[in-house]
Design an enzyme around this catalytic site. Structure first.
Site, PDB file in Angstrom:
ATOM      1  N   ARG A  61      13.439  24.578 -12.038  1.00 13.38           N
ATOM      2  CA  ARG A  61      12.485  23.736 -11.937  1.00 13.38           C
ATOM      3  C   ARG A  61      11.184  24.032 -11.627  1.00 13.38           C
ATOM      4  O   ARG A  61       9.975  23.552 -12.044  1.00 13.38           O
ATOM      5  CB  ARG A  61      13.003  22.342 -11.066  1.00 13.38           C
ATOM      6  CG  ARG A  61      13.935  21.355 -11.570  1.00 13.38           C
ATOM      7  CD  ARG A  61      14.440  20.731 -10.739  1.00 13.38           C
ATOM      8  NE  ARG A  61      15.624  21.354 -10.044  1.00 13.38           N
ATOM      9  CZ  ARG A  61      16.348  20.894  -8.963  1.00 13.38           C
ATOM     10  NH1 ARG A  61      16.080  19.953  -8.383  1.00 13.38           N
ATOM     11  NH2 ARG A  61      17.466  21.760  -8.541  1.00 13.38           N
ATOM     12  N   TRP A  62      10.997  25.056 -10.730  1.00 12.36           N
ATOM     13  CA  TRP A  62       9.885  25.507 -10.118  1.00 12.36           C
ATOM     14  C   TRP A  62       8.974  26.172 -11.345  1.00 12.36           C
ATOM     15  O   TRP A  62       7.942  26.010 -11.679  1.00 12.36           O
ATOM     16  CB  TRP A  62      10.005  26.656  -9.156  1.00 12.36           C
ATOM     17  CG  TRP A  62       8.620  27.210  -8.603  1.00 12.36           C
ATOM     18  CD1 TRP A  62       8.252  26.987  -7.470  1.00 12.36           C
ATOM     19  CD2 TRP A  62       8.009  28.612  -9.125  1.00 12.36           C
ATOM     20  NE1 TRP A  62       7.062  27.597  -7.405  1.00 12.36           N
ATOM     21  CE2 TRP A  62       7.162  28.741  -8.201  1.00 12.36           C
ATOM     22  CE3 TRP A  62       8.314  29.220 -10.285  1.00 12.36           C
ATOM     23  CZ2 TRP A  62       6.044  29.719  -8.373  1.00 12.36           C
ATOM     24  CZ3 TRP A  62       7.550  30.339 -10.441  1.00 12.36           C
ATOM     25  CH2 TRP A  62       6.359  30.612  -9.479  1.00 12.36           C
ATOM     26  N   HIS A 108      13.443  32.595 -10.700  1.00  5.55           N
ATOM     27  CA  HIS A 108      14.086  33.341  -9.997  1.00  5.55           C
ATOM     28  C   HIS A 108      13.493  34.526  -9.332  1.00  5.55           C
ATOM     29  O   HIS A 108      13.813  34.993  -8.261  1.00  5.55           O
ATOM     30  CB  HIS A 108      15.504  34.009 -10.909  1.00  5.55           C
ATOM     31  CG  HIS A 108      16.417  32.928 -11.659  1.00  5.55           C
ATOM     32  ND1 HIS A 108      16.921  31.859 -10.904  1.00  5.55           N
ATOM     33  CD2 HIS A 108      16.688  32.723 -12.652  1.00  5.55           C
ATOM     34  CE1 HIS A 108      17.551  31.028 -11.543  1.00  5.55           C
ATOM     35  NE2 HIS A 108      17.553  31.502 -12.706  1.00  5.55           N
ATOM     36  N   LEU A 152      20.264  41.631  11.797  1.00  2.42           N
ATOM     37  CA  LEU A 152      20.613  40.434  10.937  1.00  2.42           C
ATOM     38  C   LEU A 152      21.567  41.163   9.902  1.00  2.42           C
ATOM     39  O   LEU A 152      21.460  42.163   9.338  1.00  2.42           O
ATOM     40  CB  LEU A 152      19.456  40.093  10.222  1.00  2.42           C
ATOM     41  CG  LEU A 152      19.734  38.998   9.205  1.00  2.42           C
ATOM     42  CD1 LEU A 152      20.006  37.579   9.839  1.00  2.42           C
ATOM     43  CD2 LEU A 152      18.630  38.867   8.105  1.00  2.42           C
ATOM     44  N   ARG A 212      24.608  18.253  -2.343  1.00  2.00           N
ATOM     45  CA  ARG A 212      25.805  18.625  -2.591  1.00  2.00           C
ATOM     46  C   ARG A 212      26.131  20.011  -2.374  1.00  2.00           C
ATOM     47  O   ARG A 212      25.081  20.903  -2.125  1.00  2.00           O
ATOM     48  CB  ARG A 212      26.354  18.511  -4.153  1.00  2.00           C
ATOM     49  CG  ARG A 212      25.368  19.013  -5.155  1.00  2.00           C
ATOM     50  CD  ARG A 212      26.040  18.851  -6.417  1.00  2.00           C
ATOM     51  NE  ARG A 212      24.978  19.702  -7.531  1.00  2.00           N
ATOM     52  CZ  ARG A 212      23.940  18.948  -8.208  1.00  2.00           C
ATOM     53  NH1 ARG A 212      23.807  17.427  -7.928  1.00  2.00           N
ATOM     54  NH2 ARG A 212      22.835  19.282  -8.864  1.00  2.00           N
ATOM     55  N   SER A 248      26.967  31.942  -8.174  1.00  2.00           N
ATOM     56  CA  SER A 248      28.254  31.264  -8.207  1.00  2.00           C
ATOM     57  C   SER A 248      29.010  31.692  -9.419  1.00  2.00           C
ATOM     58  O   SER A 248      28.621  32.031 -10.315  1.00  2.00           O
ATOM     59  CB  SER A 248      28.006  29.747  -8.267  1.00  2.00           C
ATOM     60  OG  SER A 248      27.962  29.333  -9.462  1.00  2.00           O
ATOM     61  N   SER A 291      28.377  22.283  -4.076  1.00  2.00           N
ATOM     62  CA  SER A 291      28.369  23.209  -5.377  1.00  2.00           C
ATOM     63  C   SER A 291      29.572  24.445  -4.975  1.00  2.00           C
ATOM     64  O   SER A 291      28.929  25.530  -5.302  1.00  2.00           O
ATOM     65  CB  SER A 291      27.247  23.505  -5.830  1.00  2.00           C
ATOM     66  OG  SER A 291      26.233  22.495  -6.040  1.00  2.00           O
ATOM     67  N   ASP A 303      18.143  26.542  -4.188  1.00  2.00           N
ATOM     68  CA  ASP A 303      18.298  25.830  -5.439  1.00  2.00           C
ATOM     69  C   ASP A 303      16.669  25.577  -6.164  1.00  2.00           C
ATOM     70  O   ASP A 303      16.042  25.264  -5.000  1.00  2.00           O
ATOM     71  CB  ASP A 303      19.140  24.581  -5.279  1.00  2.00           C
ATOM     72  CG  ASP A 303      19.448  24.174  -6.637  1.00  2.00           C
ATOM     73  OD1 ASP A 303      19.139  24.752  -7.872  1.00  2.00           O
ATOM     74  OD2 ASP A 303      20.102  23.026  -6.660  1.00  2.00           O
ATOM     75  N   GLY A 304      16.722  25.525  -7.180  1.00  2.00           N
ATOM     76  CA  GLY A 304      15.281  24.912  -7.652  1.00  2.00           C
ATOM     77  C   GLY A 304      14.270  26.091  -8.520  1.00  2.00           C
ATOM     78  O   GLY A 304      13.270  25.589  -8.943  1.00  2.00           O
ATOM     79  N   ASN A 305      14.985  27.102  -8.675  1.00  2.00           N
ATOM     80  CA  ASN A 305      14.015  28.044  -9.380  1.00  2.00           C
ATOM     81  C   ASN A 305      13.703  27.688 -10.802  1.00  2.00           C
ATOM     82  O   ASN A 305      12.558  27.830 -11.112  1.00  2.00           O
ATOM     83  CB  ASN A 305      15.055  29.296  -9.397  1.00  2.00           C
ATOM     84  CG  ASN A 305      15.364  30.152  -8.160  1.00  2.00           C
ATOM     85  OD1 ASN A 305      14.771  29.561  -7.226  1.00  2.00           O
ATOM     86  ND2 ASN A 305      16.080  30.921  -8.072  1.00  2.00           N
TER      87      ASN A 305
HETATM   88  C1  FPP Z   1      19.839  27.993  -8.431  1.00  2.00           C
HETATM   89  O1  FPP Z   1      18.389  27.556  -8.946  1.00  2.00           O
HETATM   90  C2  FPP Z   1      19.399  29.301  -8.318  1.00  2.00           C
HETATM   91  C3  FPP Z   1      20.049  30.473  -8.657  1.00  2.00           C
HETATM   92  C4  FPP Z   1      21.486  29.979  -9.601  1.00  2.00           C
HETATM   93  C5  FPP Z   1      20.026  31.823  -8.138  1.00  2.00           C
HETATM   94  C6  FPP Z   1      19.279  32.169  -6.999  1.00  2.00           C
HETATM   95  C7  FPP Z   1      18.834  33.481  -7.003  1.00  2.00           C
HETATM   96  C8  FPP Z   1      17.585  33.949  -6.251  1.00  2.00           C
HETATM   97  C9  FPP Z   1      16.939  32.956  -5.622  1.00  2.00           C
HETATM   98  C10 FPP Z   1      17.352  35.197  -6.259  1.00  2.00           C
HETATM   99  C11 FPP Z   1      18.227  36.099  -5.702  1.00  2.00           C
HETATM  100  C12 FPP Z   1      17.690  37.329  -5.061  1.00  2.00           C
HETATM  101  C13 FPP Z   1      18.583  38.323  -4.864  1.00  2.00           C
HETATM  102  C14 FPP Z   1      17.964  39.411  -4.012  1.00  2.00           C
HETATM  103  C15 FPP Z   1      19.917  38.359  -5.385  1.00  2.00           C
HETATM  104  P1  FPP Z   1      18.460  26.801 -10.440  1.00  2.00           P
HETATM  105  O2  FPP Z   1      18.353  27.972 -11.576  1.00  2.00           O
HETATM  106  O3  FPP Z   1      19.731  26.185 -10.447  1.00  2.00           O
HETATM  107  O4  FPP Z   1      17.388  25.906 -10.377  1.00  2.00           O
HETATM  108  P2  FPP Z   1      17.276  24.569 -11.099  1.00  2.00           P
HETATM  109  O5  FPP Z   1      18.308  23.562 -10.478  1.00  2.00           O
HETATM  110  O6  FPP Z   1      16.004  24.083 -10.842  1.00  2.00           O
HETATM  111  O7  FPP Z   1      17.495  24.638 -12.595  1.00  2.00           O
END
Ligand code: FPP
Length: 258
Positions: free
Chosen positions: A42-43, A55, A149, A212, A83, A214, A38-40
């Site tokens: 916000r990053w 992402h 793995l 949480r 999800s 989720s 989580d946090g993509n």
């Molecule tokens: C939640 O962060 C992240 C996701 C819904 C997507 C996660 C996906 C990746 C990390 C890449 C996956 C890589 C592959 C190889 C499939 P958010 O977008 O909810 O962040 P935020 O809460 O800061 O808005």
């Protein structure tokens, strides 16, 4: 105490890094680690970038953590990549997320094959675009003989739907005489879940400070140790992963006993 690490490279690990890995391996390594990445968004926002840039950066972190998990001897790494609720996001973001498995596997599959990693997927395949499914199926097929793995992507996954579907299947099997109602146990029920071939996670990591679940693996996480960190997923490093395992190793798991 954690030492500063350079980015992980298999042929070029500094001795302090190898020492840390040896130290981790000398104690119980969690067999199955599940991560809510989580946090993509916000990053990206912190850098005035579009959410999808987060992402994309997060995808690179998946690559690093997969290698390290394999190196340490983790047997299964389950990653919550999309999800059943994520379809509510803007179409452009959903489309981007649906292209990430292709990009990830298109770039890294040969390395994963070499590293003996086996790719799997857990989730409802019905709604996935054909191009996403094709990339995943190719990866699953190309790595099916691998014994290292298991890299398990939770994609279009939702735990409540998973449990409901399992209940429906159980009811069907009872009705058809395939299953005796009185023989239904926790173990039997687990076999009806999407994770039927996996052990329950030993350690759950969630990044970005949210505390949480989720709708993630609600049945399977019953006795799992949780590690929450404020670090945003694109910033999650090998050091953070090692720290999570060290914390796990310091926990006492009693499973309701004393
Ligand atoms: C939640 O962060 C992240 C996701 C819904 C997507 C996660 C996906 C990746 C990390 C890449 C996956 C890589 C592959 C190889 C499939 P958010 O977008 O909810 O962040 P935020 O809460 O800061 O808005």
């Amino acid at each position: 105490m954690l030492k500063k690490l350079i980015p992980w490279k298999s042929q070029n690990q500094p001795s302090s890094f190898r020492d840390q890995i040896m130290q981790l391996k000398s104690q119980e390594v969690p067999s199955h680690i599940a991560i809510i990445m989580d946090g993509n968004g916000r990053w990206a926002k912190k850098r005035s970038l579009p959410r999808v840039a987060g992402h994309h950066e997060g995808m690179k972190v998946v690559r690093k953590i997969t290698s390290l998990a394999n190196e340490i001897g983790v047997k299964t790494l389950t990653l919550y990549a999309f999800s059943t609720e994520n379809w509510k996001r803007p179409k452009m973001e959903v489309d981007f997320l649906m292209k990430l498995p292709e990009e990830f596997l298109g770039t890294f599959l040969p390395e994963l094959v070499k590293e003996n990693v086996r790719v799997k997927m857990m989730g409802n395949t019905d709604k996935l675009p054909a191009h996403t499914l094709k990339a995943i199926e190719k990866a699953m097929n190309d790595t099916k003989e691998n014994t290292g793995l298991v890299l398990n992507f939770a994609l279009n996954y939702g735990s409540r739907v998973e449990i409901l579907d399992a209940v429906k299947q159980v009811l069907n099997d009872v009705e058809n005489g395939k299953l005796d109602k009185d023989s239904l146990s926790e173990e039997t029920f687990s076999e009806y879940l999407m994770s039927s071939e996996l052990q329950d996670p030993d350690l759950l990591i969630r990044t970005s400070g949210e505390i949480r679940l989720s709708n993630f693996m609600l049945w399977q996480l019953a006795y799992t140790e949780f590690f929450f960190t404020d670090v945003l997923w694109p910033d999650f490093s090998e050091e953070h992963f090692i720290e999570a395992i060290e914390v796990f190793q310091g926990r006492q798991r009693r499973y309701g006993g004393v």
